[in-house]
Design an enzyme around this catalytic site. Structure first.
Site, PDB file in Angstrom:
ATOM      1  CB  SER A 148      12.887  55.189  94.146  1.00  0.00           C
ATOM      2  OG  SER A 148      13.635  56.354  94.450  1.00  0.00           O
ATOM      3  CE1 TYR A 161       8.235  56.681  97.098  1.00  0.00           C
ATOM      4  CE2 TYR A 161      10.433  57.659  97.183  1.00  0.00           C
ATOM      5  CZ  TYR A 161       9.383  57.120  96.463  1.00  0.00           C
ATOM      6  OH  TYR A 161       9.480  57.020  95.097  1.00  0.00           O
TER       7      TYR A 161
END
Length: 273
Positions: A148, A161
């Site tokens: 990501s 995250y």
């Protein structure tokens, strides 16, 4: 003839979103595909879409389970090889943002949230890759990790995250440098905002998810220079490209950003974008 004709691809987190889109594209290209996720019902939908794309039903293996469960991971890899006789591509797509709803931010968030996040987004990738490597070496195969753009960003609210995706980026580099000597290519794709059920899966309200994606798709918004967010098929195409030695053999150890230009907005000199 397609490069993937009769090759075997294992896609984790393929019950929905990017993983499902990738499984369908691999199936369309002639691959035999193992799809996996926690929902048997959603996996049935993925399989039906693979068949609609041209795959034979017997060439799609469904295995429902949790990739943080080591016994399931062992079953997943061995079950794939037992059914299809080989493994050519591993797509490590399973992952999630585990949100703490206590109202705490940053490092005040309990350590169990950190542990669960790293377990899913990093540890499971290491484990399944370890099991897959002996099979991928035989086929001179490929690993594609799905990371990501948040691995490059600062967030004060939910830091674990992004931390896990930074670890995954470094894992991609370390695996690539080691495994290329075995003939295995490793790369990753780092998506920006992609319209999936990611936000809902994190436990946030559906209305919030709708507003988030609608804002990203607003051409007047400065959030994405391209003027729209991506869809799962956008990332799936990159995954298939990176797994296709006939198209991308020279690409090794790279993290391909696919974000519509979002990271450009995080450059202090990009005020005019």
């Amino acid at each position: 003839m397609s490069f993937f004709r009769d090759k075997v691809v294992l896609v984790t987190g393929s019950s929905d979103g990017i993983g499902r889109a990738a499984a369908v594209l691999f199936a369309k290209a002639g691959a035999r595909v193992t799809v996996t996720g926690r929902s048997e019902q959603k996996l049935t939908v993925t399989k039906s879409e693979c068949v609609a794309a041209g795959a034979k039903a017997d060439n799609i293996l469904e295995l429902a389970g949790d990739v943080t469960d080591q016994q399931f991971i062992e079953k997943l890899v061995q079950g794939t090889v037992d059914k299809f006789g080989r493994l050519d591509v591993l797509v490590n797509n399973a992952g999630a943002a585990i949100i703490d709803f206590s109202g705490k931010n940053g490092l005040d968030i309990p350590i169990d949230v950190f542990d669960n996040t790293m377990d899913l987004n990093v540890r499971s990738v290491v484990l399944i890759s370890q099991l897959a490597i002996p099979h991928l070496e035989k086929t001179q195969g490929a690993i594609v990790n799905v990371s990501s753009i948040v691995s490059s960003l600062f967030t004060c609210s939910q830091p674990y995250y992004p931390m896990s995706k930074t670890c995954l980026d470094q894992l991609t580099v370390q695996m690539a440098g080691t495994l290329i000597k075995k003939g295995i290519r490793v790369n990753s794709v780092n998506p920006g905002i992609i319209r999936t059920n990611f936000i809902a899966a994190a436990g946030l309200p559906s209305e919030y998810a709708k507003q988030f994606y609608d804002k990203a798709d607003d051409k007047e918004s400065t959030q994405i220079p391209l003027g729209k967010c991506g869809v799962p098929d956008d990332i799936a195409k990159i995954i298939v490209f990176l797994a296709d030695r006939s198209q991308s053999e020279i690409i090794v150890g790279q993290r391909i950003v696919a974000d519509g230009g979002s990271l450009l907005k995080n450059n202090l000199l990009s005020a005019d974008i």
